[in-house]
Write a protein that holds these residues in place. Sequence first.
Motif, PDB file in Angstrom:
ATOM      1  N   TYR A 219       1.874   9.603  -6.658  1.00 26.26           N
ATOM      2  CA  TYR A 219       2.821   9.524  -7.782  1.00 26.26           C
ATOM      3  C   TYR A 219       3.478  10.842  -8.138  1.00 26.26           C
ATOM      4  CZ  TYR A 219       0.526   5.062  -8.344  1.00 26.26           C
ATOM      5  OH  TYR A 219       0.041   3.813  -8.124  1.00 26.26           O
ATOM      6  N   THR A 242       2.772   8.981   0.061  1.00 24.16           N
ATOM      7  CA  THR A 242       3.218   7.657   0.501  1.00 24.16           C
ATOM      8  C   THR A 242       4.712   7.440   0.306  1.00 24.16           C
ATOM      9  OG1 THR A 242       2.932   5.281   0.158  1.00 24.16           O
ATOM     10  CG2 THR A 242       2.601   6.655  -1.761  1.00 24.16           C
ATOM     11  N   LYS A 245       5.990   4.454  -3.290  1.00 23.40           N
ATOM     12  CA  LYS A 245       6.337   4.554  -4.702  1.00 23.40           C
ATOM     13  C   LYS A 245       7.710   5.217  -4.854  1.00 23.40           C
ATOM     14  CE  LYS A 245       2.218   2.822  -5.076  1.00 23.40           C
ATOM     15  NZ  LYS A 245       0.938   3.485  -5.027  1.00 23.40           N
TER      16      LYS A 245
HETATM   17  C1  PLP Z   1      -0.193   2.989  -4.260  1.00 24.51           C
HETATM   18  C2  PLP Z   1      -1.257   3.989  -3.984  1.00 24.51           C
HETATM   19  C3  PLP Z   1      -1.663   4.261  -2.688  1.00 24.51           C
HETATM   20  C4  PLP Z   1      -1.321   3.355  -1.520  1.00 24.51           C
HETATM   21  O1  PLP Z   1      -0.112   3.432  -1.054  1.00 24.51           O
HETATM   22  P1  PLP Z   1       0.337   2.706   0.284  1.00 24.51           P
HETATM   23  O2  PLP Z   1       1.015   3.823   0.995  1.00 24.51           O
HETATM   24  O3  PLP Z   1       1.268   1.639  -0.141  1.00 24.51           O
HETATM   25  O4  PLP Z   1      -0.828   2.195   1.045  1.00 24.51           O
HETATM   26  C5  PLP Z   1      -2.543   5.295  -2.466  1.00 24.51           C
HETATM   27  N1  PLP Z   1      -3.061   5.998  -3.491  1.00 24.51           N
HETATM   28  C6  PLP Z   1      -2.733   5.738  -4.752  1.00 24.51           C
HETATM   29  C7  PLP Z   1      -3.339   6.529  -5.849  1.00 24.51           C
HETATM   30  C8  PLP Z   1      -1.825   4.710  -5.039  1.00 24.51           C
HETATM   31  O5  PLP Z   1      -1.548   4.410  -6.289  1.00 24.51           O
END
Ligand code: PLP
Length: 387
Positions: A219, A242, A245
Motif C-alpha cells: 500500500y 504488488t 493496488k
Molecule cells: C493485497 C495484499 C497483498 C497481495 O497482493 P497480490 O499481489 O494481489 O497477491 C500482499 N500483501 C498485502 C499486505 C496486501 O494487502
Amino acid sequence: MIMIVSNRMKGLHPYVPGEQPKDRVYIKLNANENPYAPSPKVNKALIDFVQSHPEKMGLYPDPDSTELHAAIADMLNQCGGVLCRAKVDGDKVTPSEKDKIPFTVTPDMIYTGNGSDEVLSFVFYAFFDSGKKFVMPEFTYSFYPVYAGFYNIPMDTVPLKEDWSLDVEEMLKRAKSDKGGIIFANPNAPTGLGLTRNQVREMLSKASSDEIFIVDEAYVDFGGESCIPLLKDFKNLVIVRTFSKSLCGAGQRLGYIVANPELVNIVTTVKNSVNHFPIDALSQVSGKAACTDVAYYVETSKKVVEERDKFYDFLSENGFYVIKSQTNFLFAKHPSISGEELYKMIKNEGLLIRHFATPGIENFVRISIGSKEQMQALKEAFEKVIK
Ligand SMILES: *Cc1c(COP(=O)(O)O)cnc(C)c1O
C-alpha cells in the motif's frame, strides 16, 4: 475420503478473501482493489500482442521476465517508490524530495511472481525456518499465518500498541531470541498505519544483520514511506510490492520483490523449483506497459488519496473512530453499531465493505476507497443506516 489425504493437508487453514458474490451486482469496496482501469497503454499493448504475435500464446514465456524487470526498475526510479507524492510534468515523472532513492534500482534487484501472494509464499520458503520463530504483528496481512501453517514455521505474534501502531521495541526484543526473521506490512493492514523510513532504519540497525527483514509495501504508493532507499545499507532487507493496488492490476496477478541481487537469486531458486514460468506472456506484456505510463498511476493514486481523506473526514464527523490511513482503505468503528451489523446493513444497500470476525478487531469495518461516484454512494448508504 479423508483417509487418502496427507497429514500435511489436514493441517491447512486457507486464506479467506473478500467475498465475490455473483447473485447481485454490488459496488465492491471490500478487497482493496483499485477502482480505476489500468492505463490505456496496457490495453493497447495487450491488443497489439495478440494481434501481431498470436503464435506467442503457444510458446512458453520468458522465464526470467527480463523486459518486465527492467521496466519495474525504471518505474521505481521515476517515482521513488511512492506514486501519490511523485511529481508529474507531461510524461515526465520525478520522485518527491522525500522519496528520492540515493542509487539506481537495477533489474537484477527485481524478482516477479504470480501476485505478491505467491512472492510471499516463496519468501517464506526461502528465508523462514521451521526450527525458528519469525516475528510479526498480531494484526497484519492474514496470509502470513496461512503460509506459516503451510510451511510449518512457528510464529511469534506481537500485539499492536494502543494506538494500533506496531510495537517496534517488542518486535525487536522477541526477534533477538530465535533470529528467525521479521515480517510486517508497511503501511500495515488492516489498520492503514505505517512506520517512517527512519523508524525502519532504526529497527534494522538494532536487529542483527544475519536475520531476514521482510517489509510488505503493498500500500506504500498511497502515502507511506518506501524502504527501497535502505537497500543500500542493509543486505538482509527484502521489500515485497504488488501491481494489485496502486497499479490497478489485481486481475493481472503480478507481484515483485526489490532486494539485493543475492537475495533475488535465492527466491529465483525457489521459483525454479516449483514453476519455472509464473508470469504468463500476457502479464509480462501488460506489466511492462503499465510501467511505461507512471504518470497515469500517479494521477489515479492521487485521486484515491483525495477520496480517502474526504471519507475519513465524513466518518470522523459522524462519530466513528477512524485510524488515519496511508493506504487505499480506511479502518473504522462506530460507537454503537458492531462491525458485522454495519457490514450487513451496507450490503443491504448494495455495497460491499469488509468485516473481520477476528477478536480484537471485530468491531471495525475495512472500507476500500473507490471512485468519487462509488464513495458518494457509500456515503449515502452510511447516512441512511447510521440514522
Ligand atoms: C493485497 C495484499 C497483498 C497481495 O497482493 P497480490 O499481489 O494481489 O497477491 C500482499 N500483501 C498485502 C499486505 C496486501 O494487502
